[in-house]
Write a protein that holds these residues in place. Structure first.
Motif, PDB file in Angstrom:
ATOM      1  N   ASN A  81       0.777  -1.116  -0.044  1.00 25.01           N
ATOM      2  CA  ASN A  81      -0.142   0.086   0.000  1.00 25.01           C
ATOM      3  C   ASN A  81       0.963   1.167   0.130  1.00 25.01           C
ATOM      4  OD1 ASN A  81      -3.229  -0.574   0.519  1.00 25.01           O
ATOM      5  ND2 ASN A  81      -1.839  -2.206   1.652  1.00 25.01           N
ATOM      6  N   VAL A 113      -6.560   0.798   3.229  1.00 22.72           N
ATOM      7  CA  VAL A 113      -5.737  -0.352   3.196  1.00 22.72           C
ATOM      8  C   VAL A 113      -6.443  -1.450   2.220  1.00 22.72           C
ATOM      9  CG1 VAL A 113      -4.755  -2.487   4.519  1.00 22.72           C
ATOM     10  CG2 VAL A 113      -5.257  -0.143   5.688  1.00 22.72           C
ATOM     11  N   ASN A 114      -5.690  -1.956   1.238  1.00 27.87           N
ATOM     12  CA  ASN A 114      -5.994  -2.870   0.249  1.00 27.87           C
ATOM     13  C   ASN A 114      -5.003  -4.120   0.303  1.00 27.87           C
ATOM     14  OD1 ASN A 114      -7.307  -4.279  -1.579  1.00 27.87           O
ATOM     15  ND2 ASN A 114      -6.466  -3.184  -3.368  1.00 27.87           N
ATOM     16  N   LYS A 115      -5.481  -5.400   0.603  1.00 28.31           N
ATOM     17  CA  LYS A 115      -4.518  -6.319   0.425  1.00 28.31           C
ATOM     18  C   LYS A 115      -4.853  -7.423  -0.730  1.00 28.31           C
ATOM     19  CE  LYS A 115      -3.507  -6.466   5.528  1.00 28.31           C
ATOM     20  NZ  LYS A 115      -3.745  -7.181   6.768  1.00 28.31           N
ATOM     21  N   ALA A 173      -5.206 -13.191   2.850  1.00 25.08           N
ATOM     22  CA  ALA A 173      -5.061 -12.043   3.514  1.00 25.08           C
ATOM     23  C   ALA A 173      -5.351 -11.886   5.046  1.00 25.08           C
ATOM     24  CB  ALA A 173      -5.081 -10.842   2.747  1.00 25.08           C
ATOM     25  N   LYS A 195      -8.515 -11.283   7.791  1.00 23.21           N
ATOM     26  CA  LYS A 195      -9.620 -10.125   8.001  1.00 23.21           C
ATOM     27  C   LYS A 195      -8.821  -8.968   8.355  1.00 23.21           C
ATOM     28  CE  LYS A 195     -11.597  -9.850  11.982  1.00 23.21           C
ATOM     29  NZ  LYS A 195     -12.520 -10.233  13.194  1.00 23.21           N
ATOM     30  N   TYR A 196      -9.171  -7.704   7.658  1.00 27.56           N
ATOM     31  CA  TYR A 196      -8.728  -6.537   7.841  1.00 27.56           C
ATOM     32  C   TYR A 196      -9.511  -5.422   7.794  1.00 27.56           C
ATOM     33  CZ  TYR A 196      -8.045  -6.224   2.834  1.00 27.56           C
ATOM     34  OH  TYR A 196      -8.340  -6.142   1.650  1.00 27.56           O
ATOM     35  N   GLU A 197      -9.086  -4.238   8.446  1.00 26.53           N
ATOM     36  CA  GLU A 197     -10.054  -2.902   8.117  1.00 26.53           C
ATOM     37  C   GLU A 197      -9.538  -2.324   7.303  1.00 26.53           C
ATOM     38  OE1 GLU A 197      -9.152  -1.616  11.887  1.00 26.53           O
ATOM     39  OE2 GLU A 197     -10.856  -2.385  12.975  1.00 26.53           O
ATOM     40  N   ARG A 200      -7.597   3.175   7.998  1.00 21.86           N
ATOM     41  CA  ARG A 200      -6.733   3.238   9.197  1.00 21.86           C
ATOM     42  C   ARG A 200      -7.346   4.026  10.442  1.00 21.86           C
ATOM     43  NH1 ARG A 200      -2.119   1.190   7.547  1.00 21.86           N
ATOM     44  NH2 ARG A 200      -1.330   1.131   5.358  1.00 21.86           N
ATOM     45  N   GLN A 208     -14.989  -3.398   6.983  1.00 24.47           N
ATOM     46  CA  GLN A 208     -13.787  -4.545   7.091  1.00 24.47           C
ATOM     47  C   GLN A 208     -14.154  -5.485   6.010  1.00 24.47           C
ATOM     48  OE1 GLN A 208     -13.120  -6.105  11.184  1.00 24.47           O
ATOM     49  NE2 GLN A 208     -15.064  -5.597  11.440  1.00 24.47           N
ATOM     50  N   ALA A 243     -12.634  -9.783   4.684  1.00 25.34           N
ATOM     51  CA  ALA A 243     -11.812 -10.902   4.829  1.00 25.34           C
ATOM     52  C   ALA A 243     -11.464 -11.727   3.419  1.00 25.34           C
ATOM     53  CB  ALA A 243     -12.273 -11.919   5.864  1.00 25.34           C
ATOM     54  N   GLU A 274     -15.122 -15.254   8.923  1.00 23.82           N
ATOM     55  CA  GLU A 274     -14.587 -14.229   9.914  1.00 23.82           C
ATOM     56  C   GLU A 274     -15.367 -12.997  10.454  1.00 23.82           C
ATOM     57  OE1 GLU A 274     -11.446 -14.138  11.105  1.00 23.82           O
ATOM     58  OE2 GLU A 274     -10.862 -16.113  10.206  1.00 23.82           O
TER      59      GLU A 274
END
Length: 471
Positions: free
Chosen positions: A252, A289-291, A319, A321-323, A326, A346, A348, A384
């Motif tokens: 990122n 945020v990008n995964k 990847a 679980k993520y928010e 930020r 969020q 996942a 998730e």
């Protein structure tokens, strides 16, 4: 020294509705779109910079290519998606975005090959809605039944573009290696609204009065930018070609990608002994945020007398679980900015493996027929996250399969490629998106989410490509 320049302009079929969480949204290159995306070891595909930059040294033809337009019909039906016997459905006919590739060679004998690509890697556009009006006894403080009126609307437009440069080096007659660098730009505009009311009509004067109401509105504008690298290896053994591509996780880039969120919850009641609940969450200019996970891509192509068979297997690591924002950058000065209750957007992702197989058969010196098949599994991990309590700005979670077939014809300086692809998705037992059929007073006039849904997706694409060979 003769400079050879290849320009390739591509428009290919994609899944407009059901591709929020699938990696093989559509295939890059007109031939790859008709052969199940099995192009990791096939140097005839124009999009080697994407599939395997190690193939670039073996791309010999200098050409300009334009895939004219891709029309498709897409129908989506989620039975019971908004409650018992309340379906969510949409039918769309549309044209998809374009992708562009170029290959630069000094001459056919040069060991170095350069390439660039401007591609649309993901694109979806959902627009779903539902309405319910019925007589129910929802509010305990009111004797008898009320008129229950509820509506739900969901709109989400997602687009992911890649801008890349690639170089390939021919180590010897059989072995090539290459590296691609892509800037990944993702945008999403998400709007979801839910409104539910309990209404009574007073008998003495026929006044219409709302005794309870719930209104939830969500707006999420998301922009992210990151860097991704691909290392490609290609090896040729007589009639057999092998390919391996390793894709890095996305890195990122802060201060470029930004997000803004606005969430409002209003709950009003005729009961004056209870407080109205009013929550507002508003943030803007927050880093996103990008995964995209690490991926390994394997391919093989074997050439018979007049037939070429290609296969591809790709594994994408999860990847987790993520928010998506930020939250440490949030401004929490307002007493109504209750993100502890609302939550942060969020998602996942889980590990998935896709495979594709394609066949090309030369009918004559000028005509080739293609057919292909591939899977396209959803990466969304619904174990998730809970849609009833978490802020999940997606609804798609369906595995898909793709069948394709088409032809190419060579003229004096031209190649025309055209064909059809059919995409199918079936799923049962997924969580409802919303429940406006069985309202509960303690659940703010909405029902508990159940798993009695049945999803059916059908799509038909028409792909047309045009190639001009430079001399």
């Amino acid at each position: 020294m003769k400079l050879r320049l290849t320009f390739i302009f591509i428009i290919t079929g994609i899944l407009l509705q059901a591709q929020e969480n699938n990696y093989w949204n559509f295939h890059q290159g007109s031939i790859a779109s008709l052969t199940g995306g099995a192009a990791v070891a096939n140097a005839k595909n124009q999009a080697a910079a994407y599939y395997n930059p190690g193939l670039l040294p073996f791309v010999k033809n200098s050409s300009a290519s334009l895939n004219m337009q891709s029309f498709f019909f897409n129908s989506l039906l989620i039975e019971n998606g908004a409650g018992d016997n309340i379906d969510l459905e949409q039918a769309v006919v549309s044209i998809v975005p374009t992708s562009t590739y170029g290959v630069i060679k000094n001459n056919e004998e040069s060991k170095w090959t350069l390439s660039f690509g401007i591609i649309t890697q993901a694109y979806s556009d959902f627009g779903l809605g539902a309405y319910n009006e019925t007589q129910l006894d929802v509010v305990s403080g009111n004797p008898g039944a009320e008129t229950y009126v509820a509506n739900y609307n969901y709109n989400n437009k997602l687009k992911e573009n890649w801008l890349g440069l690639a170089t390939g080096y021919q180590v010897n007659d059989n072995f090539g290696v290459g590296l691609s660098t892509f800037v990944v730009a993702k945008s999403m505009d998400y709007i979801q609204s839910t409104n539910a009311s309990a209404i009574v009509v007073e008998e003495e004067n026929e006044f219409v009065r709302t005794i309870a109401n719930t209104s939830l509105n969500e707006n999420f504008a998301y922009r992210s930018v990151g860097l991704l690298f691909k290392l490609g290896l290609a090896y040729k053994i007589e009639k057999l070609s092998l390919g391996l591509t390793l894709s890095s996780p996305l890195i990122n880039v802060d201060f470029v990608g930004k997000g803004a969120i606005n969430r409002e919850l209003f709950i009003t009641s005729d009961n004056t002994s209870e407080s109205n609940i009013r929550q507002i969450a508003f943030q803007e200019k927050i880093n996103t945020v990008n995964k995209l996970p690490f991926a390994i891509d394997l391919g093989a192509t074997y050439r018979f007398d007049k037939t070429e068979v290609s296969a591809r297997v790709a594994h994408y690591a999860g990847a987790g679980k993520y928010e998506m924002l930020r939250k440490e950058e949030f401004d929490n000065s307002s007493i109504f900015n209750q993100f502890s209750d609302f939550g942060v957007p969020q998602t996942a992702t889980k590990a998935v493996t896709n495979f594709g197989i394609g066949l090309a058969r030369d009918l004559s010196l000028k005509t080739t027929v293609y057919c292909g098949f591939n899977t396209d599994k959803s990466s969304f991990d619904n174990t998730e996250l809970n849609r009833a309590t978490d802020f999940v700005p997606f609804i798609s979670q369906w595995d898909l399969i793709n069948f394709s077939a088409g032809f190419s014809h060579y003229l004096k300086h031209f190649q025309i490629i055209y064909g059809l692809s059919y995409v199918s998705g079936r799923s049962e037992g997924d969580s409802q998106i919303i429940n406006i059929s069985d309202p509960l007073e303690e659940n703010f006039l909405l029902g508990d989410l159940t798993n009695n849904t049945k999803t059916t997706l059908n799509q038909l694409n028409l792909n047309v490509g045009f190639v001009y060979y430079l001399r």
